[in-house]
Design a protein around this motif. Structure first.
Motif, PDB file in Angstrom:
ATOM      1  N   LYS A   1      44.698  36.185  25.499  1.00 42.74           N
ATOM      2  CA  LYS A   1      43.744  37.235  25.850  1.00 42.74           C
ATOM      3  C   LYS A   1      44.044  37.825  27.227  1.00 42.74           C
ATOM      4  O   LYS A   1      43.953  39.039  27.439  1.00 42.74           O
ATOM      5  N   VAL A   2      44.402  36.943  28.181  1.00 42.97           N
ATOM      6  CA  VAL A   2      44.749  37.424  29.523  1.00 42.97           C
ATOM      7  C   VAL A   2      46.004  38.270  29.467  1.00 42.97           C
ATOM      8  O   VAL A   2      46.091  39.340  30.093  1.00 42.97           O
ATOM      9  N   PHE A   3      47.012  37.816  28.684  1.00 40.96           N
ATOM     10  CA  PHE A   3      48.249  38.581  28.545  1.00 40.96           C
ATOM     11  C   PHE A   3      47.986  39.941  27.910  1.00 40.96           C
ATOM     12  O   PHE A   3      48.589  40.952  28.306  1.00 40.96           O
ATOM     13  N   ALA A   4      47.099  39.974  26.937  1.00 38.13           N
ATOM     14  CA  ALA A   4      46.794  41.241  26.277  1.00 38.13           C
ATOM     15  C   ALA A   4      46.195  42.236  27.271  1.00 38.13           C
ATOM     16  O   ALA A   4      46.564  43.427  27.279  1.00 38.13           O
ATOM     17  N   TYR A   5      45.295  41.758  28.100  1.00 39.55           N
ATOM     18  CA  TYR A   5      44.695  42.642  29.112  1.00 39.55           C
ATOM     19  C   TYR A   5      45.735  43.030  30.169  1.00 39.55           C
ATOM     20  O   TYR A   5      45.778  44.186  30.612  1.00 39.55           O
ATOM     21  N   TYR A   6      46.590  42.079  30.555  1.00 36.47           N
ATOM     22  CA  TYR A   6      47.655  42.333  31.536  1.00 36.47           C
ATOM     23  C   TYR A   6      48.610  43.411  31.019  1.00 36.47           C
ATOM     24  O   TYR A   6      48.981  44.346  31.751  1.00 36.47           O
ATOM     25  N   ASP A   7      49.011  43.292  29.757  1.00 39.91           N
ATOM     26  CA  ASP A   7      49.910  44.292  29.166  1.00 39.91           C
ATOM     27  C   ASP A   7      49.234  45.654  29.067  1.00 39.91           C
ATOM     28  O   ASP A   7      49.876  46.700  29.235  1.00 39.91           O
ATOM     29  N   GLU A   8      47.939  45.637  28.790  1.00 33.65           N
ATOM     30  CA  GLU A   8      47.192  46.899  28.703  1.00 33.65           C
ATOM     31  C   GLU A   8      47.175  47.624  30.047  1.00 33.65           C
ATOM     32  O   GLU A   8      47.352  48.846  30.110  1.00 33.65           O
ATOM     33  N   ILE A   9      46.981  46.864  31.127  1.00 36.33           N
ATOM     34  CA  ILE A   9      46.992  47.470  32.471  1.00 36.33           C
ATOM     35  C   ILE A   9      48.370  48.032  32.789  1.00 36.33           C
ATOM     36  O   ILE A   9      48.505  49.169  33.266  1.00 36.33           O
ATOM     37  N   ASN A  10      49.409  47.241  32.525  1.00 41.21           N
ATOM     38  CA  ASN A  10      50.773  47.694  32.823  1.00 41.21           C
ATOM     39  C   ASN A  10      51.131  48.933  32.018  1.00 41.21           C
ATOM     40  O   ASN A  10      51.800  49.851  32.528  1.00 41.21           O
TER      41      ASN A  10
ATOM     42  N   ALA B   1      51.807  33.029  37.714  1.00 38.05           N
ATOM     43  CA  ALA B   1      50.343  33.006  37.795  1.00 38.05           C
ATOM     44  C   ALA B   1      49.813  33.965  38.839  1.00 38.05           C
ATOM     45  O   ALA B   1      48.820  34.667  38.605  1.00 38.05           O
ATOM     46  N   VAL B   2      50.462  34.014  40.007  1.00 38.49           N
ATOM     47  CA  VAL B   2      49.982  34.891  41.084  1.00 38.49           C
ATOM     48  C   VAL B   2      50.129  36.354  40.688  1.00 38.49           C
ATOM     49  O   VAL B   2      49.209  37.157  40.859  1.00 38.49           O
ATOM     50  N   GLN B   3      51.288  36.697  40.142  1.00 43.02           N
ATOM     51  CA  GLN B   3      51.540  38.082  39.743  1.00 43.02           C
ATOM     52  C   GLN B   3      50.559  38.553  38.673  1.00 43.02           C
ATOM     53  O   GLN B   3      49.974  39.641  38.775  1.00 43.02           O
ATOM     54  N   ILE B   4      50.342  37.727  37.657  1.00 44.04           N
ATOM     55  CA  ILE B   4      49.450  38.103  36.555  1.00 44.04           C
ATOM     56  C   ILE B   4      48.003  38.166  37.039  1.00 44.04           C
ATOM     57  O   ILE B   4      47.268  39.124  36.739  1.00 44.04           O
ATOM     58  N   SER B   5      47.578  37.153  37.791  1.00 44.51           N
ATOM     59  CA  SER B   5      46.195  37.115  38.266  1.00 44.51           C
ATOM     60  C   SER B   5      45.888  38.306  39.168  1.00 44.51           C
ATOM     61  O   SER B   5      44.808  38.891  39.089  1.00 44.51           O
TER      62      SER B   5
ATOM     63  N   VAL C   1      45.510  41.450  36.934  1.00 44.89           N
ATOM     64  CA  VAL C   1      44.346  41.398  36.059  1.00 44.89           C
ATOM     65  C   VAL C   1      43.053  41.517  36.854  1.00 44.89           C
ATOM     66  O   VAL C   1      42.139  42.261  36.479  1.00 44.89           O
ATOM     67  N   LEU C   2      42.972  40.803  37.972  1.00 43.99           N
ATOM     68  CA  LEU C   2      41.741  40.766  38.769  1.00 43.99           C
ATOM     69  C   LEU C   2      41.671  41.883  39.793  1.00 43.99           C
ATOM     70  O   LEU C   2      40.641  42.040  40.460  1.00 43.99           O
ATOM     71  N   ASN C   3      42.756  42.640  39.945  1.00 44.99           N
ATOM     72  CA  ASN C   3      42.814  43.687  40.959  1.00 44.99           C
ATOM     73  C   ASN C   3      42.541  43.102  42.342  1.00 44.99           C
ATOM     74  O   ASN C   3      41.748  43.630  43.138  1.00 44.99           O
ATOM     75  N   ARG C   4      43.231  41.993  42.615  1.00 40.85           N
ATOM     76  CA  ARG C   4      43.092  41.256  43.870  1.00 40.85           C
ATOM     77  C   ARG C   4      44.440  41.168  44.561  1.00 40.85           C
ATOM     78  O   ARG C   4      45.499  41.188  43.926  1.00 40.85           O
ATOM     79  N   GLY C   5      44.402  41.024  45.895  1.00 37.10           N
ATOM     80  CA  GLY C   5      45.632  40.834  46.655  1.00 37.10           C
ATOM     81  C   GLY C   5      46.284  39.497  46.328  1.00 37.10           C
ATOM     82  O   GLY C   5      45.592  38.493  46.132  1.00 37.10           O
ATOM     83  N   PRO C   6      47.607  39.435  46.258  1.00 39.52           N
ATOM     84  CA  PRO C   6      48.298  38.193  45.873  1.00 39.52           C
ATOM     85  C   PRO C   6      48.176  37.073  46.896  1.00 39.52           C
ATOM     86  O   PRO C   6      48.295  35.901  46.542  1.00 39.52           O
ATOM     87  N   ARG C   7      47.950  37.402  48.159  1.00 41.31           N
ATOM     88  CA  ARG C   7      47.924  36.358  49.190  1.00 41.31           C
ATOM     89  C   ARG C   7      46.769  35.381  48.965  1.00 41.31           C
ATOM     90  O   ARG C   7      46.947  34.163  49.034  1.00 41.31           O
ATOM     91  N   GLY C   8      45.568  35.906  48.691  1.00 40.58           N
ATOM     92  CA  GLY C   8      44.423  35.032  48.463  1.00 40.58           C
ATOM     93  C   GLY C   8      44.590  34.196  47.207  1.00 40.58           C
ATOM     94  O   GLY C   8      44.198  33.021  47.166  1.00 40.58           O
ATOM     95  N   ILE C   9      45.194  34.787  46.165  1.00 45.35           N
ATOM     96  CA  ILE C   9      45.430  34.046  44.923  1.00 45.35           C
ATOM     97  C   ILE C   9      46.467  32.954  45.147  1.00 45.35           C
ATOM     98  O   ILE C   9      46.339  31.837  44.627  1.00 45.35           O
ATOM     99  N   LEU C  10      47.488  33.242  45.945  1.00 45.42           N
ATOM    100  CA  LEU C  10      48.495  32.229  46.260  1.00 45.42           C
ATOM    101  C   LEU C  10      47.867  31.059  47.004  1.00 45.42           C
ATOM    102  O   LEU C  10      48.215  29.896  46.767  1.00 45.42           O
ATOM    103  N   GLN C  11      46.911  31.350  47.898  1.00 37.65           N
ATOM    104  CA  GLN C  11      46.212  30.291  48.613  1.00 37.65           C
ATOM    105  C   GLN C  11      45.402  29.435  47.636  1.00 37.65           C
ATOM    106  O   GLN C  11      45.375  28.200  47.761  1.00 37.65           O
ATOM    107  N   LYS C  12      44.762  30.073  46.664  1.00 37.95           N
ATOM    108  CA  LYS C  12      44.030  29.332  45.640  1.00 37.95           C
ATOM    109  C   LYS C  12      44.981  28.448  44.823  1.00 37.95           C
ATOM    110  O   LYS C  12      44.655  27.306  44.467  1.00 37.95           O
ATOM    111  N   PHE C  13      46.140  28.971  44.516  1.00 38.93           N
ATOM    112  CA  PHE C  13      47.160  28.222  43.773  1.00 38.93           C
ATOM    113  C   PHE C  13      47.594  27.000  44.574  1.00 38.93           C
ATOM    114  O   PHE C  13      47.710  25.888  44.043  1.00 38.93           O
ATOM    115  N   TYR C  14      47.798  27.197  45.861  1.00 38.88           N
ATOM    116  CA  TYR C  14      48.203  26.099  46.740  1.00 38.88           C
ATOM    117  C   TYR C  14      47.116  25.028  46.792  1.00 38.88           C
ATOM    118  O   TYR C  14      47.408  23.822  46.733  1.00 38.88           O
ATOM    119  N   GLU C  15      45.864  25.443  46.892  1.00 36.31           N
ATOM    120  CA  GLU C  15      44.761  24.490  46.942  1.00 36.31           C
ATOM    121  C   GLU C  15      44.591  23.748  45.622  1.00 36.31           C
ATOM    122  O   GLU C  15      44.201  22.577  45.604  1.00 36.31           O
TER     123      GLU C  15
END
Length: 384
Positions: free
Chosen positions: A23-32, A183-187, A190-204
């Protein structure tokens, strides 16, 4: 499908279910697909567009992603500080003019999100169109094309949104579980968020969230802190004045206190630095009054336009811009009116609050390092 529909579908599903990622991929492909289709529309409309207006020399570069241009002697200067609110509004106004003039769909977010990954950066039709649009957006600004492009990407493609919601965190968990490499690129897309904050979440998520241990500071701990800072920097006490230290130094010092480096750095620049190097009898009320009077005379129009380093330059040695910002913004935090109103109104309100006798008037506790190498409180007779 919009993002809220995706949230609704994922809310009751287990993140280990492969259907979640589908489902996430489907939405990601739709945005792209939407972004790519919009770029093709821009190519059809603007592929033959040429720049017909006079450009300053610093906007003639073919580079739009990297700012290697430097101010030249004898040539018109361009600004280097962050864009002001008026400049941001002018960029948006230029975009509206572009939309109206060339009859293109008003999808600035799609334009900001498009990236040239597969084609030659300088000669593709898409890149030529992107260079033309960024040049159009830069009209009337004393800014380079890369500066305008950076604003469009940072503020339009991935605008700041505050804390992550539970739905957003679940989408990230799904991406991290099923596709950790992207994960960072897709998130981010999809979320229309900056990658830096998502990368920090990934690290945590991998290493665990570090504890943010608060320290109840006293003279003894502050003395230990100063000695460690001098040891790891190789500086005397005077050598620490207005110094910028690498993160490695703060991490070394933080290891002795069982806390994070950014917490100690914040404590140094917002508190201890001023306590050591300001040689005046200082009350916070007098400091705030002086800040507001400086802002009243300044050319700034909005709170976000303020350059706090320029403000601190009008104070005696020892004051840091972090300290001035912290004690000034503190009186507005309840309603955050300082970012909602013009600066002239903010200054008037700030002075009213500051002059109110009911509002606290703490004195800055100034310190000195004595002959025994210990900090002690000292009072200066000269007032700020």
């Amino acid at each position: 499908m919009d993002l809220q529909e995706l949230y609704d579908e994922l809310r009751e599903m287990d993140i280990t279910d492969p259907l979640c990622m589908d489902k996430v991929f489907a939405y990601y492909d739709e945005i792209n697909r939407e972004v790519d289709e919009y770029m093709q529309v821009l190519v059809q409309k603007l592929s033959h567009a040429i720049i017909t207006w006079d450009q300053p020399w610093y906007q003639l570069t073919s580079q739009i992603t990297r700012n290697k241009i430097e101010n030249r002697e004898g040539m018109p200067k361009f600004l280097l500080d962050p864009l002001t609110k008026d400049e941001c509004e002018l960029i948006k106004k230029n975009w509206r003019k572009l939309v109206k003039k060339f009859h293109i769909p008003d999808k600035l977010t799609c334009f900001a999100q498009w990236k040239n990954k597969t084609q030659c950066r300088r000669v593709s039709a898409e890149e030529n169109v992107r260079r033309f649009i960024n040049s159009y957006l830069a009209r009337g600004l004393k800014r380079t094309i890369p500066q305008v492009h950076q604003y469009v990407v940072n503020q339009i493609a991935y605008p700041p949104k505050g804390r992550y919601t539970e739905d957003e965190e679940k989408v990230m968990e799904i991406c991290f579980y099923h596709n950790p490499h992207k994960a960072v690129q897709i998130s981010a897309r999809v979320l229309n968020r900056g990658p830096r904050g998502i990368l920090q979440k990934f690290y945590e998520a991998i290493n665990g969230k570090p504890e943010n241990s608060r320290i109840k500071w006293n003279i003894s701990l502050a003395t230990q802190f100063i000695k460690l800072l001098m040891e790891y920097t190789g500086e005397s006490l005077e050598g620490l004045l207005n110094k910028h230290f690498p993160i490695s130094v703060w991490r070394e010092v933080a290891s002795h206190f069982g806390t994070q480096a950014h917490y100690l750095r914040h404590f140094w620049y917002t508190s201890l630095h001023c306590q050591l190097f300001v040689k005046y009898d200082v009350t916070l009320r007098r400091v705030r009054r002086r800040v507001f009077k400086i802002l009243r005379r300044s050319p700034y129009k909005y709170w976000t336009d303020i350059r706090w380093k320029e403000v601190s330059a009008q104070f005696p040695r020892g004051f840091t811009f972090q300290f001035l910002y912290r004690i000034t913004v503190r009186i507005f935090r309840k309603g955050r009116i300082h970012i909602k109103l013009p600066l002239e109104e903010v200054v008037n309100i700030g002075l009213q609050i500051t002059n109110n006798k009911k509002y606290g008037n703490k004195r800055l506790k100034t310190l000195v390092l004595n002959e025994q190498g210990h900090l002690e409180v000292i009072q200066y007779s000269q007032k700020l």
